[in-house]
Design an enzyme around this catalytic site. Structure first.
Site, mmCIF file in Angstrom:
data_model
loop_
_atom_site.group_PDB
_atom_site.id
_atom_site.type_symbol
_atom_site.label_atom_id
_atom_site.label_comp_id
_atom_site.label_asym_id
_atom_site.label_seq_id
_atom_site.Cartn_x
_atom_site.Cartn_y
_atom_site.Cartn_z
ATOM 1 C CG HIS A 52 -4.820 -5.797 4.445
ATOM 2 N ND1 HIS A 52 -4.476 -6.278 3.200
ATOM 3 C CD2 HIS A 52 -4.382 -6.720 5.325
ATOM 4 C CE1 HIS A 52 -3.854 -7.449 3.340
ATOM 5 N NE2 HIS A 52 -3.786 -7.729 4.623
ATOM 6 C CD GLU A 53 -4.177 -6.186 9.153
ATOM 7 O OE1 GLU A 53 -4.630 -7.259 9.599
ATOM 8 O OE2 GLU A 53 -3.143 -6.137 8.427
HETATM 9 ZN ZN ZN Z 1 -3.108 -9.620 5.331
#
Ligand code: ZN
Length: 505
Positions: free
Chosen positions: A269-270
C-alpha cells in the site's frame, strides 16, 4: 516594470521557500514517527509548530497575493495545461484558502484538535462516546464556522470536502454511495452467509519479524518503488508515506508476528503512495505541483498495488514460490490457491482499517451519512453513538460490543468533522477506473503479473497520472487519463467478478 515571466520567477522563488519549510517540518514528523525517543515529544512539537508558523506566514504575505493578481493576464496568455499557468492557478487556489481563514480561527482549530485528541484517548480508555461528545461538539461548531468563512452554495460540507478533494461536491459523493449501496449491501449479505468458504488460517501463524521485513522490502521492490537510492522503508505504529522530492520518498510499515498480511499489504500500500511521490517529475520540485492533487487520487495508487495487484491470482502465481522460500515451514503443503483465497477473505468486522475490499466502503459510507445527517440537523451529536450502532447493524449485520469498536475508532474526528472520509471511497473507485483503462491500453497486462511483469502498469500510471503532479483537479486528471468522469462501474464490476468467483455468489 517587471515582465510576466520575471514576476513568475519571483513567485516561484517565494513558494520554494514555503515548500522547503514545510518539508523541513515533514522530516521532523518522519523522525518523530520512526526514530525519536518518546520523551522527545514536547521539544519536537515546538520545533514543528515554529516551522509550520513560519511557512504559513511566508505563504500568506501580501507580496504573494499581489504577484498572483499581477500575473492574471500573463496566466491568461498561456495554455491552461502549461506548467507555468498550472503553477499560478494552483498557488492562487491554495493562497485563497490559506488567507480566507482568520488566524484566530486557525488557532482555535489547532487547539481544539490538540484537546480533542486527549479527550478521545480518555473516551477510548472508558469505552464511552459520551466522554468524547463535548470535544466533538466543539469541533463540529468550528467546522461550521470554517464552512461559513469559506462559503458554499449547496451544502456546508462542500467547502470542507473541497479541502481534501478539490472541486468535489457532497451531492456527487451521495450519488456515488447510492450506486455502491445498491450492489455492496446485498453482495455482502450473500458472502456473509458463506463466510467459512475461505480459510485464512495459513496467514495466522508465527512469522518472525526479520523475515517479514525481508518480504516487505521485496513487496515494495516488486511494486517498482525504488528502495536503493531514492527511498527508504522503516517501521512506525501507523504506516505512512512522506516525500521530500522524487529522490527522497520514505514509506513505513508495521509488523504483527502472528498475522502475515499486516506488514506485507501495508508495505505494498505505502509503496503505491511512494510510487506516486517518486513518479512526479523533478521539474515540479519546490513548487505546489510536487504531489498528487487529492487524497483520493493518492489512495487510488496505493490501493492499486495493495489490492488490485497484490490480491490478484496472477500476482500470487508469480510471488508465492519466493514467499515459500522465506517461510518454508509455515507454507509446507499449502497451495497457492488457498493463499490467494486467504488474502481475499471477506468478513463483517467492526474496524474500518481492518476491513476487506468488499466491506470497506460500507464503513466509509456509514461515516459520510452520519456526518451529513448532523450537518443537515437531522441527527444530534448526543445520539451519534446510537445512530452509529443502528447503521452498522443495517449495513454489516453486527452491533459493536462497545464504543471503542464503534464510534470511537477513528482518529479523524478529533480534529475535524465532515467529509474527511470520502476520499477513501473515491480512491477505491478511481483506482479501478484507471486500472480498467490501463488494461484496455496494454493487452495482457494482468497476465503479465504471473511472469513478474509489473513495470508496464507502473509506466502507465507514471505517464497518465504521476507525470502531471497536481496541475489538474482530480476530476480533470481522471477524465484526461480515462476519457470519462468518476464512475463506480469498473469498481463494482471488479468486485462482483472477483468475489463472485471466490465465494460462488
Ligand atoms: Zn493510503
Amino acid at each position: 516594470m517587471a515582465s510576466g515571466s520575471e514576476k513568475f520567477e519571483r513567485l516561484a522563488a517565494l513558494v520554494a521557500e514555503v515548500v522547503n519549510l514545510r518539508q523541513a517540518s515533514g522530516i521532523l514528523y518522519w523522525d518523530q514517527q520512526t526514530m525519536m525517543p518518546k520523551a522527545g515529544a514536547e521539544a519536537r512539537g515546538n520545533q514543528m509548530a515554529t516551522l509550520d508558523k513560519l511557512a504559513h506566514e511566508k505563504f500568506t504575505r501580501p507580496e504573494i497575493g499581489q504577484l498572483l493578481e499581477d500575473l492574471r493576464s500573463h496566466e491568461a496568455s498561456l495554455p491552461h495545461d502549461s506548467d507555468e499557468a498550472s503553477a499560478i492557478r494552483v498557488t492562487r487556489r491554495e493562497y485563497e484558502k490559506a488567507t480566507k481563514l482568520p488566524p484566530d480561527l486557525v488557532e482555535r482549530l489547532s487547539r481544539a484538535a490538540n484537546d480533542g485528541f486527549g479527550v478521545w484517548l480518555q473516551a477510548r480508555e472508558a469505552r464511552d462516546y459520551q466522554v468524547f461528545r463535548p470535544a466533538l461538539e466543539r469541533t463540529y461548531g468550528l467546522m461550521r464556522e470554517v464552512a461559513d468563512v469559506l462559503g458554499y452554495q449547496d451544502h456546508p460540507m462542500d467547502p470542507l470536502l473541497d479541502q481534501s478533494e478539490p472541486g468535489m461536491k457532497v451531492a456527487e459523493v451521495e450519488t456515488l454511495f447510492a450506486e455502491l449501496r445498491e450492489t455492496l449491501v446485498p453482495l455482502c449479505q450473500a458472502i456473509f452467509a458463506k463466510v467459512d468458504a475461505v480459510d485464512d488460517r495459513p496467514l495466522r501463524q508465527r512469522f518472525p519479524h526479520d523475515q517479514q521485513m525481508a518480504a516487505s522490502r521485496e513487496a515494495a521492490r516488486i511494486a517498482g518503488f525504488d528502495l536503493e537510492t531514492r527511498g527508504r522503508l522503516d517501521l512506525s505504529v501507523h504506516p505512512f508515506t512522506i516525500g521530500f522530492s522524487p529522490n527522497d520518498v520514505r514509506i513505513t510499515t508495521k509488523v504483527d508476528e502472528d498475522f502475515l498480511t499486516t506488514s506485507f499489504f501495508a508495505s505494498l500500500h505505502e509503496a503505491g503512495h511512494g510510487n506516486y511521490g517518486q513518479g512526479v517529475p523533478a521539474k515540479f520540485q519546490q513548487s505546489l505541483l510536487d504531489d498528487g492533487p487529492s487524497a483520493g487520487l493518492h489512495e487510488s495508487q496505493s490501493l492499486l498495488w495493495e489490492n488490485v495487484v497484490g490480491r490478484s491470482r496472477a500476482f500470487w502465481e508469480f510471488y508465492y514460490p519466493s514467499l515459500k522460500r522465506v517461510f518454508p515451514a509455515q507454507f509446507d503443503g499449502v497451495s497457492m490457491e488457498s493463499v490467494y483465497r486467504a488474502v481475499n477473505k471477506v468478513q463483517p468486522s467492526f474496524i474500518r482499517v481492518d476491513a476487506d475490499e468488499v466491506t470497506y466502503n460500507l464503513h466509509v459510507m456509514l461515516r459520510f451519512e452520519l456526518e451529513k445527517a448532523v450537518f443537515d440537523g437531522k441527527l444530534a451529536l448526543k445520539d451519534l453513538d446510537e445512530a452509529w450502532n443502528a447503521k452498522f447493524k443495517d449495513y454489516l449485520g453486527l452491533t459493536p460490543p462497545d464504543d471503542l469498536a464503534g464510534v470511537l475508532q477513528d482518529i479523524h474526528w478529533t480534529g475535524g468533522f465532515g467529509a474527511a472520509f470520502a476520499g477513501y471511497t473515491i480512491g477505491h473507485v478511481s483506482c479501478l477506473q484507471l486500472y480498467e483503462k490501463a488494461c484496455r491500453d496494454i493487452p495482457g497486462l494482468e497476465a503479465g503479473f504471473a511472469r513478474g511483469e509489473f513495470a508496464p502498469l507502473l509506466g502507465w500510471m507514471n505517464r497518465n497520472i504521476h507525470a502531471h503532479g497536481s496541475k489538474f483537479t482530480p476530476q480533470e486528471l481522471l477524465e484526461r487519463a480515462t476519457g470519462r468522469p468518476l464512475t463506480a462501474k469498473p469498481y463494482l464490476a471488479y468486485i462482483r467478478r472477483k468475489f463472485g468467483e471466490i465465494y460462488g455468489v
